[in-house]
Design an enzyme around this catalytic site. Structure first.
Site, mmCIF file in Angstrom:
data_model
loop_
_atom_site.group_PDB
_atom_site.id
_atom_site.type_symbol
_atom_site.label_atom_id
_atom_site.label_comp_id
_atom_site.label_asym_id
_atom_site.label_seq_id
_atom_site.Cartn_x
_atom_site.Cartn_y
_atom_site.Cartn_z
ATOM 1 N N LYS A 91 0.812 -1.143 -0.031
ATOM 2 C CA LYS A 91 -0.107 -0.034 0.179
ATOM 3 C C LYS A 91 0.783 1.332 0.116
ATOM 4 O O LYS A 91 0.600 2.160 -0.891
ATOM 5 C CB LYS A 91 -0.857 -0.104 1.180
ATOM 6 C CG LYS A 91 -2.162 -0.666 1.155
ATOM 7 C CD LYS A 91 -2.810 -0.998 2.465
ATOM 8 C CE LYS A 91 -3.736 -2.363 2.163
ATOM 9 N NZ LYS A 91 -4.391 -2.612 3.482
ATOM 10 N N ASP A 115 -11.631 2.405 4.162
ATOM 11 C CA ASP A 115 -12.142 1.067 3.920
ATOM 12 C C ASP A 115 -13.338 0.856 3.654
ATOM 13 O O ASP A 115 -13.975 -0.313 3.401
ATOM 14 C CB ASP A 115 -11.661 0.274 5.066
ATOM 15 C CG ASP A 115 -10.307 -0.446 5.027
ATOM 16 O OD1 ASP A 115 -9.986 -0.871 3.888
ATOM 17 O OD2 ASP A 115 -9.635 -0.509 5.793
ATOM 18 N N GLN A 164 -4.873 -2.103 9.577
ATOM 19 C CA GLN A 164 -5.236 -3.345 8.677
ATOM 20 C C GLN A 164 -5.245 -4.353 9.691
ATOM 21 O O GLN A 164 -5.175 -4.397 10.916
ATOM 22 C CB GLN A 164 -3.357 -3.614 8.696
ATOM 23 C CG GLN A 164 -3.132 -4.789 7.784
ATOM 24 C CD GLN A 164 -3.613 -4.765 6.323
ATOM 25 O OE1 GLN A 164 -3.773 -3.834 5.799
ATOM 26 N NE2 GLN A 164 -4.202 -5.976 5.757
HETATM 27 N N1 GUN Z 1 -7.247 -7.054 5.908
HETATM 28 C C1 GUN Z 1 -7.393 -7.821 4.384
HETATM 29 N N2 GUN Z 1 -8.023 -6.997 3.563
HETATM 30 C C2 GUN Z 1 -8.261 -5.774 4.041
HETATM 31 C C3 GUN Z 1 -8.866 -4.243 3.708
HETATM 32 O O1 GUN Z 1 -9.248 -4.417 2.846
HETATM 33 N N3 GUN Z 1 -8.514 -3.428 4.686
HETATM 34 C C4 GUN Z 1 -8.038 -3.701 5.910
HETATM 35 N N4 GUN Z 1 -8.163 -2.418 6.758
HETATM 36 N N5 GUN Z 1 -7.425 -4.807 6.466
HETATM 37 C C5 GUN Z 1 -7.501 -5.874 5.415
#
Ligand code: GUN
Length: 296
Positions: free
Chosen positions: A55, A126, A99
């Site tokens: 990211k 998100d 995360q």
């Molecule tokens: N863990 C796996 N996929 C995601 C996501 O799309 N967002 C977040 N914050 N954590 C994740």
């Protein structure tokens, strides 16, 4: 029949270029600072570390200020809540992402719901907060959740429409299954071109005769997290198959769909890796720019 392979990597690259151009325009036009996405990583889960690093790299390439806060696995709920409050209050931070999953194996326990609820909905890139989930449900989304939005983009940009068709989403997670079903069922194009007006079935681990339910679908979206559980005999000939799963089996990554089997039956299918995965980050960049614009 051999299915068309839906190349998520190249669609994601296209979207990332578009976001980079839009970020440059936004910064030039409004003399604003670069949009800022802050990821919070608690603990040392290897997969989460890879996601967060990817990211940050993607942010950099798009002209977005990508920051990462790392906390030890035993930091505790109060410290994490304090960090969220700090990021909420910081006008230089446009997007906040915690995360998932939060560490669960050790002695320190986290209340994930409380953490996600604490994120300012205007910075919730998100789209996990109850306010943003509610807006999506009503067909007036502020942010679209990244993985379902990526799937919508992949379908649209591949010239595939599910309007009027039967879609079966397998898996009822808050991150993918539930919002995916909701987006596809919307009446208008509020969630992206060509994605509305599907007839949606939301199937899950307790669905009776899952194979028969899946076989009804013109478009099957697998988001269960079980390696290769969707086999060719569960797919309607000519169906579109979208595989959201990323499962590590030995030293291999496999999806929720038995790919070699399924591609003989489907008309179009996403591979793993290189299908849905790359789109999630592309849509996160899109949401970060949207958050910066909303806050300016
Ligand atoms: N863990 C796996 N996929 C995601 C996501 O799309 N967002 C977040 N914050 N954590 C994740």
């Amino acid at each position: 029949m051999t299915a068309q392979i839906l190349d998520g990597k190249s669609v994601a690259a296209e979207i990332r270029q578009e976001v980079a151009a839009a970020v440059a325009k936004y910064v030039a036009d409004s003399a604003a600072a670069a949009p800022c996405l802050t990821a919070v990583l608690v603990g040392e889960d290897p997969a989460s570390q890879v996601y967060v690093r990817n990211k940050a790299r993607a942010c950099e390439k798009a002209g977005i200020d990508g920051r990462t806060h790392r906390l030890p696995a035993d930091a505790g709920q109060a410290e994490l809540m304090r960090l969220i409050a700090e990021l909420n209050a910081d006008p230089g931070v446009n997007g906040i992402l915690v995360q998932l999953p939060l560490p669960s194996g050790g002695t320190t326990k986290y209340d994930e719901r409380e953490i996600l609820d604490a994120i300012d909905p205007m910075k919730d890139v998100d789209a996990f907060s109850p306010v943003n989930v509610g807006l999506l449900m009503q067909g007036r989304p502020r942010f679209l959740p990244c993985t379902p939005h990526g799937i919508v983009q992949l379908l649209g940009r591949s010239g595939l429409s599910v309007a009027g068709k039967k879609v079966c989403v397998v898996g009822r997670s808050d991150i993918v299954g539930k919002p995916m079903a909701m987006m596809l069922a919307q009446k208008t194009g509020s969630c992206g071109p060509g994605v509305a007006n599907a007839t949606v079935t939301l199937a899950h681990s307790r669905t009776a005769d899952l194979a028969a339910v899946c076989r009804e679908a013109d478009c099957l979206i697998a988001a269960v997290g079980r390696p290769e559980m969707i086999t060719g005999d569960m797919i309607k000939p000519g169906a579109i198959v979208i595989d959201v799963g990323i499962n590590r089996v030995g030293d291999k990554l496999v999806g929720d769909v038995a790919f070699d089997d399924a591609k003989q039956v489907a008309s179009a299918i996403t591979p793993v890796p290189g299908g849905v995965g790359p789109l999630t980050i592309a849509m996160l960049l899109h949401n970060t720019l949207a958050a910066a614009k909303l806050q300016s």
